[in-house]
Design a protein around this motif. Structure first.
Motif, PDB file in Angstrom:
ATOM      1  N   PRO A 202       0.811  -1.232   0.000  1.00 57.47           N
ATOM      2  CA  PRO A 202       0.000   0.000   0.000  1.00 57.47           C
ATOM      3  C   PRO A 202       0.843   1.281   0.000  1.00 57.47           C
ATOM      4  CG  PRO A 202      -0.921  -1.599   1.520  1.00 57.47           C
ATOM      5  CD  PRO A 202       0.409  -2.147   1.073  1.00 57.47           C
ATOM      6  N   ILE A 203       2.020   1.262   0.646  1.00 50.73           N
ATOM      7  CA  ILE A 203       2.882   2.460   0.635  1.00 50.73           C
ATOM      8  C   ILE A 203       3.372   2.727  -0.784  1.00 50.73           C
ATOM      9  CG2 ILE A 203       5.094   3.355   1.435  1.00 50.73           C
ATOM     10  CD1 ILE A 203       4.278   2.927   3.988  1.00 50.73           C
ATOM     11  N   PHE A 204       3.512   1.644  -1.566  1.00 48.52           N
ATOM     12  CA  PHE A 204       3.919   1.802  -2.970  1.00 48.52           C
ATOM     13  C   PHE A 204       2.678   1.943  -3.866  1.00 48.52           C
ATOM     14  CE2 PHE A 204       7.875   0.274  -1.203  1.00 48.52           C
ATOM     15  CZ  PHE A 204       8.847   0.908  -1.970  1.00 48.52           C
ATOM     16  N   GLY A 205       1.551   2.331  -3.268  1.00 46.52           N
ATOM     17  CA  GLY A 205       0.364   2.705  -4.044  1.00 46.52           C
ATOM     18  C   GLY A 205      -0.536   1.553  -4.470  1.00 46.52           C
ATOM     19  N   VAL A 206      -0.284   0.341  -3.953  1.00 48.84           N
ATOM     20  CA  VAL A 206      -1.127  -0.797  -4.351  1.00 48.84           C
ATOM     21  C   VAL A 206      -2.184  -1.035  -3.277  1.00 48.84           C
ATOM     22  CG1 VAL A 206      -1.157  -3.295  -4.810  1.00 48.84           C
ATOM     23  CG2 VAL A 206       0.742  -1.883  -5.644  1.00 48.84           C
ATOM     24  N   LYS A 207      -3.457  -0.918  -3.657  1.00 46.58           N
ATOM     25  CA  LYS A 207      -4.531  -1.171  -2.685  1.00 46.58           C
ATOM     26  C   LYS A 207      -4.791  -2.666  -2.620  1.00 46.58           C
ATOM     27  CE  LYS A 207      -7.273   3.013  -2.593  1.00 46.58           C
ATOM     28  NZ  LYS A 207      -7.038   3.745  -3.844  1.00 46.58           N
ATOM     29  N   LEU A 208      -4.797  -3.243  -1.424  1.00 46.51           N
ATOM     30  CA  LEU A 208      -5.074  -4.671  -1.300  1.00 46.51           C
ATOM     31  C   LEU A 208      -6.568  -4.847  -1.049  1.00 46.51           C
ATOM     32  CD1 LEU A 208      -2.127  -5.968   0.958  1.00 46.51           C
ATOM     33  CD2 LEU A 208      -2.119  -5.380  -1.451  1.00 46.51           C
ATOM     34  N   PRO A 209      -7.262  -5.674  -1.853  1.00 47.27           N
ATOM     35  CA  PRO A 209      -8.698  -5.861  -1.649  1.00 47.27           C
ATOM     36  C   PRO A 209      -9.012  -6.446  -0.275  1.00 47.27           C
ATOM     37  CG  PRO A 209      -7.955  -6.956  -3.697  1.00 47.27           C
ATOM     38  CD  PRO A 209      -6.736  -6.434  -3.003  1.00 47.27           C
ATOM     39  N   SER A 210      -8.121  -7.299   0.255  1.00 45.28           N
ATOM     40  CA  SER A 210      -8.279  -7.782   1.636  1.00 45.28           C
ATOM     41  C   SER A 210      -6.873  -7.927   2.200  1.00 45.28           C
ATOM     42  CB  SER A 210      -9.029  -9.119   1.661  1.00 45.28           C
ATOM     43  OG  SER A 210      -8.220 -10.098   1.059  1.00 45.28           O
ATOM     44  N   SER A 211      -6.763  -8.431   3.430  1.00 45.18           N
ATOM     45  CA  SER A 211      -5.451  -8.356   4.088  1.00 45.18           C
ATOM     46  C   SER A 211      -4.349  -9.103   3.332  1.00 45.18           C
ATOM     47  CB  SER A 211      -5.555  -8.865   5.519  1.00 45.18           C
ATOM     48  OG  SER A 211      -5.959 -10.218   5.481  1.00 45.18           O
ATOM     49  N   CYS A 212      -4.703 -10.142   2.593  1.00 41.07           N
ATOM     50  CA  CYS A 212      -3.642 -10.896   1.917  1.00 41.07           C
ATOM     51  C   CYS A 212      -4.038 -11.235   0.479  1.00 41.07           C
ATOM     52  CB  CYS A 212      -3.326 -12.153   2.720  1.00 41.07           C
ATOM     53  SG  CYS A 212      -1.766 -12.875   2.228  1.00 41.07           S
ATOM     54  N   SER A 213      -4.355 -10.207  -0.291  1.00 44.14           N
ATOM     55  CA  SER A 213      -4.696 -10.431  -1.699  1.00 44.14           C
ATOM     56  C   SER A 213      -4.280  -9.214  -2.517  1.00 44.14           C
ATOM     57  CB  SER A 213      -6.196 -10.683  -1.844  1.00 44.14           C
ATOM     58  OG  SER A 213      -6.910  -9.545  -1.443  1.00 44.14           O
ATOM     59  N   VAL A 214      -4.100  -9.441  -3.817  1.00 44.94           N
ATOM     60  CA  VAL A 214      -3.787  -8.322  -4.725  1.00 44.94           C
ATOM     61  C   VAL A 214      -4.644  -8.432  -5.973  1.00 44.94           C
ATOM     62  CG1 VAL A 214      -1.368  -8.017  -4.026  1.00 44.94           C
ATOM     63  CG2 VAL A 214      -1.901  -9.572  -5.898  1.00 44.94           C
ATOM     64  N   GLU A 215      -4.855  -7.263  -6.582  1.00 38.61           N
ATOM     65  CA  GLU A 215      -5.621  -7.183  -7.828  1.00 38.61           C
ATOM     66  C   GLU A 215      -4.621  -7.193  -8.979  1.00 38.61           C
ATOM     67  OE1 GLU A 215      -8.944  -7.731  -8.720  1.00 38.61           O
ATOM     68  OE2 GLU A 215      -9.244  -6.440  -6.962  1.00 38.61           O
ATOM     69  N   GLY A 216      -4.823  -8.093  -9.947  1.00 40.07           N
ATOM     70  CA  GLY A 216      -3.935  -8.125 -11.112  1.00 40.07           C
ATOM     71  C   GLY A 216      -3.928  -6.779 -11.822  1.00 40.07           C
ATOM     72  N   GLY A 217      -2.756  -6.374 -12.324  1.00 35.83           N
ATOM     73  CA  GLY A 217      -2.665  -5.108 -13.056  1.00 35.83           C
ATOM     74  C   GLY A 217      -2.425  -3.906 -12.162  1.00 35.83           C
ATOM     75  N   SER A 218      -2.401  -4.092 -10.842  1.00 34.52           N
ATOM     76  CA  SER A 218      -2.125  -2.955  -9.940  1.00 34.52           C
ATOM     77  C   SER A 218      -0.722  -2.430 -10.226  1.00 34.52           C
ATOM     78  CB  SER A 218      -2.152  -3.393  -8.473  1.00 34.52           C
ATOM     79  OG  SER A 218      -3.377  -3.964  -8.150  1.00 34.52           O
ATOM     80  N   LYS A 219      -0.585  -1.117 -10.208  1.00 37.16           N
ATOM     81  CA  LYS A 219       0.716  -0.496 -10.520  1.00 37.16           C
ATOM     82  C   LYS A 219       1.346   0.068  -9.248  1.00 37.16           C
ATOM     83  CE  LYS A 219       0.619  -0.981 -15.010  1.00 37.16           C
ATOM     84  NZ  LYS A 219       1.145  -2.311 -15.351  1.00 37.16           N
ATOM     85  N   LEU A 220       2.660  -0.060  -9.153  1.00 44.10           N
ATOM     86  CA  LEU A 220       3.372   0.501  -8.002  1.00 44.10           C
ATOM     87  C   LEU A 220       3.881   1.895  -8.333  1.00 44.10           C
ATOM     88  CD1 LEU A 220       3.878  -2.793  -7.967  1.00 44.10           C
ATOM     89  CD2 LEU A 220       5.374  -2.199  -6.071  1.00 44.10           C
TER      90      LEU A 220
END
Ligand code: S3P
Length: 433
Positions: A202-220
Motif C-alpha cells: 500500500p505504501i507503494f500505491g497498491v490497494k489490497l482488496p483484503s489483508s492478503c490479496s492483490v488485484e492483477g494489473g495494480s501499478k506501483l
C-alpha cells in the motif's frame, strides 16, 4: 575466514543501532524497481544478500543511485526488461530468489535464477507449484531446486492459494505474481508469517482488496521509505547481554512487527529484564528501543509452537542461549529450520555438542539442557545465523571458540564483529592460514 571469540571478562555495555531489516530491504528494492518514478530508501541493509537483490534489480532495468547514505531507485514503471544474458545470481538469498521468481513468472522474457551451493540445494517446489497453477512456465531441477528456468509469460491467472507452510517467501512470491495475473490473487497460510509485503505494497500505491490479496494489473508508485533496524540482527546483542554477567545493552530503533518478535517474548518468558521505549512507526512498521539488563534468573522454557513463525530466524540464537540457561529448553514445530541456509537444527546440534552441551535432536526441533559450555572449534556450515549464534555463546564459554566459514556473517550483518566489539566483546575475524 575463522572467527575467534574470547570468553568475556566483563559484561557487555553500550548502545548500538543494528543494520537495516533484511526482509524489508529486499522488498523495498524489488518494489521500488517495479514502481514508476524514483523512490528514496533510508536505512537499507547493504549486505551480501540485499546487494544480490540490488544487482538483479539493476540487471532488470532499475537504476540505483546513492546520496548521503540513502539509496535512490528509479523504477521500471511496471515491468522489467530482460537481463543481459538471461541469468540472475541470487547468491545465498532465498528471499531474493523466491520473491523475484514471482515477478519474473509474469514477464514477457525468459530468465534463469541461480545461487550458491546452499541456495541451489533449498526447496523451490513450494513456489513452483503455485506459480504453475497460475500458468507460469517455471522449471526447477529434477530435485526440485534452483537453478529455476522461467519462460516468457503469455498471461497469468489469479488463484486463491492455500499454502501448506507459514512462509512469507511463498506468500510474497504468489502475491507478486498476482500483480501480473488477471483477477484477484489471495493467499491463506496455516499461521500468519511475517507480513511486510502486505504492509509495504500500500505504501507503494497498491490497494489490497483484503489483508492478503492483490488485484492483477495494480501499478506501483515510487515513495520515500524508511527501513527499520533488523530485529533478527538485534537478537545477537540481546542474547549476549542476557547470558553475560554485568551486561546492560540498548538497541536503537529496531523493527517490532509482531510477526517478528517471538524471540523477545521468549526472552521475557525465560525471565530476562527487557524493556522497550521510544516506540513509534517508521513507514509501515512499529519500531522502538530495546534495553536488556543481565540478571541471573533465566530459566529454560518450552517454546510455544505458535511463536515459531515469529522467531524462525532467531532459533539458532535461542538454541545457543538455551545451552547456558538452567533446565531443559524444548523447541518443536520448527521443521522449516532444516531447509534454511543450512540444516540449522543439525548444524547447531553438532556445534553445541562439541561445546559439551547435552541435547536431543528431533525431526522438528531439539531439547537442550543448559549448563556450562567449553571452548571449541565449530563449523557454521556457511550459515550466517549459526556463525553469529556460536560467536555469542563463545562469550560465556570456558575457553576460546573458533568458528569456521564465518565470512558468511556478511550475508546479513557485515558489521557484526564491529558492533559486538563496541559493546566490549573480544572477537577477531582472520583468514584461514
Ligand atoms: C523471509 C521469510 C522467512 C525467513 C527468511 C526471510 C522473508 O523464510 O526465514 O530469512 O523475507 O520473507 P520463509 O518464508 O521460508 O519462512
Amino acid at each position: 575466514m575463522i572467527l575467534t571469540v574470547e570468553p568475556a571478562d566483563t559484561g557487555l555495555k553500550g548502545e548500538i543501532t543494528p543494520p537495516g531489516d533484511k526482509s524489508i530491504s529486499h522488498r523495498a528494492l524489488i518494489f521500488s524497481s517495479l514502481a514508476s518514478g524514483q523512490s528514496e530508501i533510508s536505512g537499507l541493509l547493504e549486505s551480501e544478500d540485499t546487494l544480490a537483490t540490488m544487482k538483479a534489480c539493476e540487471q532488470l532495468g532499475a537504476v540505483v543511485d546513492r546520496d548521503r547514505g540513502n539509496i535512490f531507485v528509479t523504477g521500471t514503471g511496471g515491468s522489467f526488461s530482460p537481463p543481459p544474458d538471461g541469468l540472475l545470481d541470487m547468491g545465498n538469498s532465498g528471499t531474493a530468489m523466491r520473491l523475484l521468481a514471482g515477478v519474473l513468472s509474469g514477464q514477457g522474457f525468459d530468465s534463469t535464477l541461480s545461487g550458491d551451493d546452499s541456495l541451489n540445494s533449498r526447496p523451490m517446489k513450494r513456489i513452483v507449484v503455485p506459480l504453475t497453477m497460475m500458468g507460469a512456465d517455471i522449471n526447477p531441477t529434477q530435485a526440485g531446486t534452483a537453478p529455476l528456468s522461467i519462460r516468457a509469460c503469455s498471461g497469468l491467472k489469479a488463484i486463491e492459494y492455500v499454502s501448506p507452510v507459514a512462509s512469507a517467501q511463498i506468500k510474497s512470491c504468489v502475491l507478486l505474481a498476482g500483480l501480473f495475473a488477471s483477477g484477484t490473487t489471495s493467499v491463506r497460510e496455516p499461521r500468519l508469517s511475517r507480513d511486510h509485503t502486505e504492509r509495504m505494497l500500500p505504501i507503494f500505491g497498491v490497494k489490497l482488496p483484503s489483508s492478503c490479496s492483490v488485484e492483477g494489473g495494480s501499478k506501483l508508485k515510487a515513495c520515500r521509505f524508511a527501513v527499520p533496524a533488523d530485529i533478527s540482527s538485534a537478537v545477537f546483542a540481546l542474547a549476549a547481554a542476557a547470558m553475560t554477567p554485568g551486561s546492560d545493552v540498548s538497541l536503537r530503533q529496531v523493527g517490532l512487527n509482531p510477526t517478528r518478535t517471538g524471540f523477545l517474548r521468549c526472552l521475557e518468558a525465560m525471565g530476562a529484564d527487557i524493556s522497550i521505549s521510544n516506540q513509534s512507526a517508521q513507514s509501515t512498521e512499529p519500531v522502538g528501543d530495546i534495553r536488556l539488563v543481565f540478571n541471573d534468573r533465566l530459566k529454560a522454557i518450552d517454546v510455544p509452537e505458535a511463536l515459531i513463525p515469529d522467531m524462525i530466524d532467531e532459533l539458532p540464537m535461542l538454541m545457543a542461549l538455551a545451552a547456558t540457561t538452567p533446565g531443559v529448553t524444548r523447541i518443536r514445530g520448527a521443521a522449516e529450520l532444516r531447509v534454511k541456509e543450512s540444516d540449522r537444527i543439525a548444524v547447531m546440534a553438532s556445534g553445541l555438542k562439541k561445546m559439551g552441551v547435552e541435547l536431543q535432536e528431533y525431526p522438528d526441533g531439539i531439547d537442550i539442557k543448559g549448563g556450562k559450555v567449553s571452548g571449541s572449534h565449530v563449523e557454521s556450515a556457511g550459515d550466517h545465523r549459526c556463525a553469529m549464534s556460536f560467536a555469542v555463546l563463545g562469550l560465556v564459554a570456558s575457553g576460546r571458540v573458533k568458528i569456521e566459514d564465518a565470512e558468511f556473517i556478511a550475508t546479513s550483518y557485515p558489521g557484526f564483529v564491529q558492533d559486538m566489539t563496541l559493546l566490549g566483546a573480544n572477537m577477531q575475524m582472520e583468514s584461514r592460514s
